[in-house]
Scaffold this active site. Sequence first.
Site, PDB file in Angstrom:
ATOM      1  N   ASP A 114      -0.117  -8.892   1.993  1.00  0.00           N
ATOM      2  CA  ASP A 114      -1.047  -7.901   1.456  1.00  0.00           C
ATOM      3  C   ASP A 114      -2.095  -8.644   0.616  1.00  0.00           C
ATOM      4  O   ASP A 114      -1.737  -9.463  -0.233  1.00  0.00           O
ATOM      5  CB  ASP A 114      -0.270  -6.886   0.574  1.00  0.00           C
ATOM      6  CG  ASP A 114      -1.077  -5.614   0.306  1.00  0.00           C
ATOM      7  OD1 ASP A 114      -0.573  -4.510   0.586  1.00  0.00           O
ATOM      8  OD2 ASP A 114      -2.227  -5.737  -0.193  1.00  0.00           O
ATOM      9  N   TYR A 116     -14.503   4.150  10.025  1.00  0.00           N
ATOM     10  CA  TYR A 116     -13.057   3.955   9.755  1.00  0.00           C
ATOM     11  C   TYR A 116     -12.249   4.481  10.943  1.00  0.00           C
ATOM     12  O   TYR A 116     -11.423   3.776  11.506  1.00  0.00           O
ATOM     13  CB  TYR A 116     -12.641   4.681   8.473  1.00  0.00           C
ATOM     14  CG  TYR A 116     -11.177   5.074   8.496  1.00  0.00           C
ATOM     15  CD1 TYR A 116     -10.785   6.369   8.802  1.00  0.00           C
ATOM     16  CD2 TYR A 116     -10.191   4.123   8.252  1.00  0.00           C
ATOM     17  CE1 TYR A 116      -9.451   6.712   8.861  1.00  0.00           C
ATOM     18  CE2 TYR A 116      -8.838   4.460   8.319  1.00  0.00           C
ATOM     19  CZ  TYR A 116      -8.481   5.764   8.628  1.00  0.00           C
ATOM     20  OH  TYR A 116      -7.144   6.099   8.706  1.00  0.00           O
ATOM     21  N   SER A 153      -4.225   6.918  13.510  1.00  0.00           N
ATOM     22  CA  SER A 153      -4.552   8.133  12.764  1.00  0.00           C
ATOM     23  C   SER A 153      -4.966   9.255  13.713  1.00  0.00           C
ATOM     24  O   SER A 153      -5.555   8.998  14.765  1.00  0.00           O
ATOM     25  CB  SER A 153      -5.710   7.839  11.801  1.00  0.00           C
ATOM     26  OG  SER A 153      -6.279   9.046  11.334  1.00  0.00           O
ATOM     27  N   LYS A 204      -9.798   2.680  14.236  1.00  0.00           N
ATOM     28  CA  LYS A 204      -8.450   3.040  14.714  1.00  0.00           C
ATOM     29  C   LYS A 204      -8.472   3.225  16.235  1.00  0.00           C
ATOM     30  O   LYS A 204      -7.608   2.747  16.960  1.00  0.00           O
ATOM     31  CB  LYS A 204      -7.973   4.322  14.027  1.00  0.00           C
ATOM     32  CG  LYS A 204      -7.719   4.167  12.540  1.00  0.00           C
ATOM     33  CD  LYS A 204      -6.665   3.104  12.258  1.00  0.00           C
ATOM     34  CE  LYS A 204      -6.389   2.966  10.786  1.00  0.00           C
ATOM     35  NZ  LYS A 204      -5.435   1.866  10.500  1.00  0.00           N
ATOM     36  N   GLY A 260       0.826  -1.208   0.000  1.00  0.00           N
ATOM     37  CA  GLY A 260       0.000   0.000   0.000  1.00  0.00           C
ATOM     38  C   GLY A 260       0.861   1.259   0.000  1.00  0.00           C
ATOM     39  O   GLY A 260       2.090   1.197  -0.134  1.00  0.00           O
ATOM     40  N   TYR A 261       0.200   2.409   0.178  1.00  0.00           N
ATOM     41  CA  TYR A 261       0.889   3.698   0.054  1.00  0.00           C
ATOM     42  C   TYR A 261       1.976   3.873   1.124  1.00  0.00           C
ATOM     43  O   TYR A 261       3.169   3.927   0.824  1.00  0.00           O
ATOM     44  CB  TYR A 261      -0.174   4.802   0.135  1.00  0.00           C
ATOM     45  CG  TYR A 261       0.330   6.221   0.128  1.00  0.00           C
ATOM     46  CD1 TYR A 261      -0.317   7.197   0.866  1.00  0.00           C
ATOM     47  CD2 TYR A 261       1.431   6.619  -0.646  1.00  0.00           C
ATOM     48  CE1 TYR A 261       0.110   8.521   0.853  1.00  0.00           C
ATOM     49  CE2 TYR A 261       1.872   7.940  -0.664  1.00  0.00           C
ATOM     50  CZ  TYR A 261       1.200   8.877   0.095  1.00  0.00           C
ATOM     51  OH  TYR A 261       1.626  10.193   0.091  1.00  0.00           O
ATOM     52  N   ILE A 262       1.585   3.934   2.394  1.00  0.00           N
ATOM     53  CA  ILE A 262       2.576   4.141   3.452  1.00  0.00           C
ATOM     54  C   ILE A 262       3.385   2.870   3.658  1.00  0.00           C
ATOM     55  O   ILE A 262       4.593   2.898   3.898  1.00  0.00           O
ATOM     56  CB  ILE A 262       1.903   4.592   4.769  1.00  0.00           C
ATOM     57  CG1 ILE A 262       0.998   5.799   4.512  1.00  0.00           C
ATOM     58  CG2 ILE A 262       2.944   4.944   5.820  1.00  0.00           C
ATOM     59  CD1 ILE A 262       0.135   6.196   5.691  1.00  0.00           C
TER      60      ILE A 262
HETATM   61  C1  WQD Z   1      -8.224  16.893   3.591  1.00  0.00           C
HETATM   62  C2  WQD Z   1      -8.929  18.247   3.441  1.00  0.00           C
HETATM   63  C3  WQD Z   1     -11.269  18.036   2.996  1.00  0.00           C
HETATM   64  C4  WQD Z   1     -10.848  16.195  -0.934  1.00  0.00           C
HETATM   65  C5  WQD Z   1      -8.713  11.411   6.190  1.00  0.00           C
HETATM   66  C6  WQD Z   1      -8.738  10.447   7.339  1.00  0.00           C
HETATM   67  C7  WQD Z   1      -7.367  10.327   7.945  1.00  0.00           C
HETATM   68  C8  WQD Z   1      -6.370   9.909   6.906  1.00  0.00           C
HETATM   69  C9  WQD Z   1      -6.427  10.861   5.696  1.00  0.00           C
HETATM   70  C10 WQD Z   1      -6.897   7.936   5.560  1.00  0.00           C
HETATM   71  C11 WQD Z   1     -10.292  18.275   4.128  1.00  0.00           C
HETATM   72  C12 WQD Z   1     -10.537  18.685   1.822  1.00  0.00           C
HETATM   73  C13 WQD Z   1     -10.571  16.752   0.310  1.00  0.00           C
HETATM   74  C14 WQD Z   1     -11.438  16.986  -1.951  1.00  0.00           C
HETATM   75  C15 WQD Z   1     -11.432  18.864  -0.451  1.00  0.00           C
HETATM   76  N1  WQD Z   1      -6.546   8.520   6.664  1.00  0.00           N
HETATM   77  N2  WQD Z   1     -10.867  18.066   0.528  1.00  0.00           N
HETATM   78  N3  WQD Z   1     -11.715  18.303  -1.671  1.00  0.00           N
HETATM   79  O1  WQD Z   1     -10.399  13.916   5.734  1.00  0.00           O
HETATM   80  O2  WQD Z   1      -8.349  15.177   6.648  1.00  0.00           O
HETATM   81  O3  WQD Z   1      -8.353  12.685   6.650  1.00  0.00           O
HETATM   82  O4  WQD Z   1      -7.790  10.960   5.224  1.00  0.00           O
HETATM   83  O5  WQD Z   1      -6.237   7.938   4.547  1.00  0.00           O
HETATM   84  O6  WQD Z   1      -7.425   9.362   8.976  1.00  0.00           O
HETATM   85  O7  WQD Z   1      -9.600  10.966   8.335  1.00  0.00           O
HETATM   86  O8  WQD Z   1      -8.169  13.902   4.492  1.00  0.00           O
HETATM   87  O9  WQD Z   1      -7.495  14.345   2.168  1.00  0.00           O
HETATM   88  O10 WQD Z   1      -9.886  13.589   2.623  1.00  0.00           O
HETATM   89  O11 WQD Z   1      -9.175  15.896   3.246  1.00  0.00           O
HETATM   90  O12 WQD Z   1     -11.700  20.073  -0.230  1.00  0.00           O
HETATM   91  O13 WQD Z   1     -11.717  16.530  -3.099  1.00  0.00           O
HETATM   92  O14 WQD Z   1      -9.167  18.474   2.072  1.00  0.00           O
HETATM   93  O15 WQD Z   1     -12.520  18.667   3.212  1.00  0.00           O
HETATM   94  O16 WQD Z   1     -10.493  19.590   4.634  1.00  0.00           O
HETATM   95  P1  WQD Z   1      -8.915  14.004   5.910  1.00  0.00           P
HETATM   96  P2  WQD Z   1      -8.692  14.378   3.057  1.00  0.00           P
END
Ligand code: WQD
Length: 338
Positions: A32, A150, A125, A154, A11-13
């Site tokens: 995986d 989700y 997370s 965690k 995966g990614y990380i």
């Molecule tokens: C970041 C910001 C959105 C998409 C989540 C999980 C976290 C981690 C990362 C999973 C927010 C804004 C996003 C878009 C936007 N784990 N956004 N337009 O929600 O902070 O965290 O993902 O991978 O545990 O909670 O990450 O990248 O979805 O959003 O405006 O098309 O970007 O509203 O403010 P998030 P995100």
Amino acid sequence: MKNILVTGGLGYIGSHTVVALQNAGFNVYIIDDLSNSQLEVWEKITGITGVQPTYYNIDLKDFNAVSVFFQSHPIDGIIHFAAYKAVGESVEKPLMYYRNNLMGLMNMLEAMEENQVDNFIFSSSCTVYGQADSMPINEATPLKRPESPYGNTKKMGEEIIEDFVSATDKKAIALRYFNPVGAHDSAAIGEVPNGIPNNLIPYVTQTAMGIRESLGVFGNDYETRDGTAVRDYIDVNDLADAHVKAIQRLLDSKNKSNLEFFNLGSGTGSTVLEIVDAFEKANNLKINYEIKPRRAGDIVQAYADYSFAKSQLNWEPITSLETSMQTAWKFQQQLDNK
Ligand code: WQD
């Protein structure tokens, strides 16, 4: 040479962590099930390090298969990434998330007990904090019920591990990532979203590529500098480095308690529009975007106090946001040139 099992290692990380572990001299096994990753990442990792990790396609919900693995491979430590992670999907299919993420975790822990494995790193997370009351967020910040199933897997995962280490005297570290971004500078590995990206950066890079018409910015009426939400964007290579330091801490028995928590972030909060601007400037291009309504479940702001990881893991983020934006873009271009 110490043997480290990385679940979700394609995966990614996970893949970036496998590269960092191999570069640090560890022998790496990957499990995986390819539910959110691609088999070709295996050869990409080998291409970067010159060492092919051993890989098995095993569903961690299948305890017998997990047991067979451990009976034939002596493992010194586990780094457990394998989990479903799409926030929106978890709201629609909570039981699938609880079953996969928690059953997989419990099978790992049970296998540790059965096979005398003592060291466990858990991919957690910042979502366990929900909307924290004050910034920056440190590990003493009270947890809140996460907005999504989700996120709850965690938080529940951490609680399961806490009870497990109390009962068994095993050692564990939970690493609470903020928002992972960027890619390996070879552009061989990076974030490959499944379908329409949930996360901001892959949506930005796909918009820059012309795959998406324009980026929807979810809300500009938050109480922030420019009205858009604030997050802490941490480079995936810095995250990988933290995992190497964390497993080494346990192998050297430097841990101060049987379960430790570390926030892994850049320590800087960036708004969505600041990220768009940073991406444009770093790559000398323009991104089409439009303001959309707020996304359900989003918090307003989160950024990390990583001083505990700095003092105890001797870790700190060294990759600039500009570099992360450049490697993310370089990886997207490589992806689409296949
Ligand atoms: C970041 C910001 C959105 C998409 C989540 C999980 C976290 C981690 C990362 C999973 C927010 C804004 C996003 C878009 C936007 N784990 N956004 N337009 O929600 O902070 O965290 O993902 O991978 O545990 O909670 O990450 O990248 O979805 O959003 O405006 O098309 O970007 O509203 O403010 P998030 P995100």
